[in-house]
Scaffold this motif. Sequence first.
Motif, PDB file in Angstrom:
ATOM      1  N   MET A   1       0.534  -1.336  -0.089  1.00 23.89           N
ATOM      2  CA  MET A   1      -0.286   0.383  -0.352  1.00 23.89           C
ATOM      3  C   MET A   1       1.095   1.215  -0.196  1.00 23.89           C
ATOM      4  O   MET A   1       2.052   1.472   1.056  1.00 23.89           O
ATOM      5  CB  MET A   1      -1.070   0.122   1.117  1.00 23.89           C
ATOM      6  N   PRO A   2       0.514   2.073  -0.874  1.00 21.75           N
ATOM      7  CA  PRO A   2       1.094   3.778  -0.796  1.00 21.75           C
ATOM      8  C   PRO A   2       0.404   4.698  -0.071  1.00 21.75           C
ATOM      9  O   PRO A   2      -1.381   4.138  -0.630  1.00 21.75           O
ATOM     10  CB  PRO A   2       1.833   3.847  -1.974  1.00 21.75           C
ATOM     11  N   SER A   3       0.497   4.584   0.501  1.00 23.28           N
ATOM     12  CA  SER A   3      -1.326   5.256   0.733  1.00 23.28           C
ATOM     13  C   SER A   3       0.118   7.410   0.682  1.00 23.28           C
ATOM     14  O   SER A   3       0.452   7.521   2.014  1.00 23.28           O
ATOM     15  CB  SER A   3      -1.038   5.021   2.741  1.00 23.28           C
ATOM     16  N   TRP A   4      -1.110   8.046   0.554  1.00 23.74           N
ATOM     17  CA  TRP A   4      -0.402   9.899   0.509  1.00 23.74           C
ATOM     18  C   TRP A   4      -1.171  10.712   1.161  1.00 23.74           C
ATOM     19  O   TRP A   4      -2.447  10.605   1.400  1.00 23.74           O
ATOM     20  CB  TRP A   4       0.111   9.877  -0.610  1.00 23.74           C
ATOM     21  N   TYR A   5      -0.541  11.079   2.474  1.00 23.00           N
ATOM     22  CA  TYR A   5      -1.504  12.182   3.322  1.00 23.00           C
ATOM     23  C   TYR A   5      -0.893  13.515   3.197  1.00 23.00           C
ATOM     24  O   TYR A   5       0.112  14.267   3.136  1.00 23.00           O
ATOM     25  CB  TYR A   5      -1.530  11.970   4.573  1.00 23.00           C
ATOM     26  N   ILE A   6      -1.925  14.362   1.657  1.00 25.72           N
ATOM     27  CA  ILE A   6      -1.226  16.073   1.625  1.00 25.72           C
ATOM     28  C   ILE A   6      -2.301  16.944   2.212  1.00 25.72           C
ATOM     29  O   ILE A   6      -3.642  16.604   2.501  1.00 25.72           O
ATOM     30  CB  ILE A   6      -2.169  15.870   0.016  1.00 25.72           C
ATOM     31  N   ASN A   7      -1.886  17.203   3.442  1.00 25.23           N
ATOM     32  CA  ASN A   7      -2.382  17.777   3.926  1.00 25.23           C
ATOM     33  C   ASN A   7      -1.917  19.552   3.753  1.00 25.23           C
ATOM     34  O   ASN A   7      -0.575  19.943   3.640  1.00 25.23           O
ATOM     35  CB  ASN A   7      -1.343  18.108   5.616  1.00 25.23           C
ATOM     36  N   ILE A  66       4.036  10.160   2.670  1.00 25.64           N
ATOM     37  CA  ILE A  66       3.931   9.209   1.609  1.00 25.64           C
ATOM     38  C   ILE A  66       4.210   7.771   2.246  1.00 25.64           C
ATOM     39  O   ILE A  66       5.433   7.544   3.868  1.00 25.64           O
ATOM     40  CB  ILE A  66       4.855   8.701   0.689  1.00 25.64           C
ATOM     41  N   TYR A  67       3.720   6.532   2.612  1.00 23.94           N
ATOM     42  CA  TYR A  67       3.663   5.818   4.176  1.00 23.94           C
ATOM     43  C   TYR A  67       4.003   4.109   1.919  1.00 23.94           C
ATOM     44  O   TYR A  67       2.736   3.796   1.497  1.00 23.94           O
ATOM     45  CB  TYR A  67       2.449   4.858   4.117  1.00 23.94           C
ATOM     46  N   HIS A  68       4.881   3.486   2.607  1.00 21.44           N
ATOM     47  CA  HIS A  68       5.251   2.422   1.426  1.00 21.44           C
ATOM     48  C   HIS A  68       5.015   1.039   2.284  1.00 21.44           C
ATOM     49  O   HIS A  68       5.481   1.176   3.396  1.00 21.44           O
ATOM     50  CB  HIS A  68       6.644   2.577   0.907  1.00 21.44           C
ATOM     51  N   LEU A  69       3.935   0.337   2.192  1.00 20.62           N
ATOM     52  CA  LEU A  69       4.420  -0.890   2.669  1.00 20.62           C
ATOM     53  C   LEU A  69       4.054  -2.298   1.434  1.00 20.62           C
ATOM     54  O   LEU A  69       4.960  -3.321   1.186  1.00 20.62           O
ATOM     55  CB  LEU A  69       2.622  -1.474   2.844  1.00 20.62           C
ATOM     56  N   ALA A  70       4.046  -2.096   0.651  1.00 22.90           N
ATOM     57  CA  ALA A  70       3.572  -3.320  -1.179  1.00 22.90           C
ATOM     58  C   ALA A  70       5.007  -2.935  -1.286  1.00 22.90           C
ATOM     59  O   ALA A  70       5.998  -4.375  -2.130  1.00 22.90           O
ATOM     60  CB  ALA A  70       2.616  -2.979  -1.832  1.00 22.90           C
ATOM     61  N   PHE A 104       8.186  13.620   2.768  1.00 22.14           N
ATOM     62  CA  PHE A 104       8.427  12.714   2.856  1.00 22.14           C
ATOM     63  C   PHE A 104       7.802  11.336   2.638  1.00 22.14           C
ATOM     64  O   PHE A 104       7.276  11.314   2.117  1.00 22.14           O
ATOM     65  CB  PHE A 104       9.780  12.903   4.674  1.00 22.14           C
ATOM     66  N   ILE A 105       8.660  10.185   2.283  1.00 29.31           N
ATOM     67  CA  ILE A 105       8.601   8.680   2.492  1.00 29.31           C
ATOM     68  C   ILE A 105       8.716   7.769   4.365  1.00 29.31           C
ATOM     69  O   ILE A 105      10.221   7.879   3.831  1.00 29.31           O
ATOM     70  CB  ILE A 105       8.655   7.845   0.990  1.00 29.31           C
ATOM     71  N   THR A 106       8.120   6.966   4.536  1.00 33.47           N
ATOM     72  CA  THR A 106       8.502   5.970   5.380  1.00 33.47           C
ATOM     73  C   THR A 106       8.340   4.993   4.530  1.00 33.47           C
ATOM     74  O   THR A 106       6.725   4.568   4.436  1.00 33.47           O
ATOM     75  CB  THR A 106       7.364   6.523   6.806  1.00 33.47           C
ATOM     76  N   GLU A 107       8.754   3.578   5.158  1.00 36.67           N
ATOM     77  CA  GLU A 107       8.251   2.786   4.430  1.00 36.67           C
ATOM     78  C   GLU A 107       8.369   1.871   5.539  1.00 36.67           C
ATOM     79  O   GLU A 107       9.081   1.422   7.023  1.00 36.67           O
ATOM     80  CB  GLU A 107      10.353   2.538   4.101  1.00 36.67           C
ATOM     81  N   ALA A 108       7.387   0.854   5.771  1.00 33.76           N
ATOM     82  CA  ALA A 108       7.109  -0.224   6.735  1.00 33.76           C
ATOM     83  C   ALA A 108       6.745  -1.090   6.855  1.00 33.76           C
ATOM     84  O   ALA A 108       7.121  -1.632   4.946  1.00 33.76           O
ATOM     85  CB  ALA A 108       5.663   0.365   7.428  1.00 33.76           C
ATOM     86  N   PRO A 109       7.382  -2.125   7.584  1.00 34.07           N
ATOM     87  CA  PRO A 109       7.371  -4.087   6.810  1.00 34.07           C
ATOM     88  C   PRO A 109       6.191  -4.621   6.076  1.00 34.07           C
ATOM     89  O   PRO A 109       5.296  -4.224   6.789  1.00 34.07           O
ATOM     90  CB  PRO A 109       7.115  -4.610   9.009  1.00 34.07           C
ATOM     91  N   ARG A 110       6.308  -4.511   5.489  1.00 36.30           N
ATOM     92  CA  ARG A 110       4.769  -5.657   4.574  1.00 36.30           C
ATOM     93  C   ARG A 110       4.277  -6.593   5.386  1.00 36.30           C
ATOM     94  O   ARG A 110       3.252  -6.462   5.435  1.00 36.30           O
ATOM     95  CB  ARG A 110       5.317  -6.937   3.400  1.00 36.30           C
ATOM     96  N   ASP A 111       4.926  -6.876   6.046  1.00 38.71           N
ATOM     97  CA  ASP A 111       3.864  -8.192   7.528  1.00 38.71           C
ATOM     98  C   ASP A 111       3.527  -7.934   8.884  1.00 38.71           C
ATOM     99  O   ASP A 111       3.486  -8.443   9.225  1.00 38.71           O
ATOM    100  CB  ASP A 111       5.386  -9.095   7.579  1.00 38.71           C
TER     101      ASP A 111
END
Length: 140
Positions: A1-7, A66-70, A104-111
């Motif tokens: 999942m890429p999830s973008w939060y534009i404030n 921007i959050y990256h999990l996928a 900025f981009i944050t990567e989170a563990p896919r699991d």
Amino acid sequence: MPSWYINHSPNIFSAAEKAQLAKSITNIYASHGLPTFYVQVHFTEYDPSSSFIGGETHAKFAGITIYHLARAFQSDESKQRFLSRVDQVLNPVFEPKGMDWEYFITEAPRDLWKINGLVPPPAGSEGEKEWVRVNRAVKY
């Protein structure tokens, strides 16, 4: 999942501009084989008296998280290519408006990720290809 939060500051984007930005952002990921339903883009207009840059209110600002999990970046080159793609989407929209922006981009563990209670299929797998084809989470 890429999830973008534009404030962003009030009255910066029309509904059509938001829709076009969301499509352009989604295309960044779809061009790399991700199911489009993975991509979330959330716009939040904030009260001008509730956001400060350098201790001052700012009439034309967007802060993007921007959050990256996928997927995770595999190299510095892949990071730079992605940042370039993001700039190609944002700069033509934000610059003509005289805006300032930061992301900025944050990567989170896919699991640590599920969709509708399902663990997403591995990247590039037949299960993921099925999710791309049907554009939703299904048992695989």
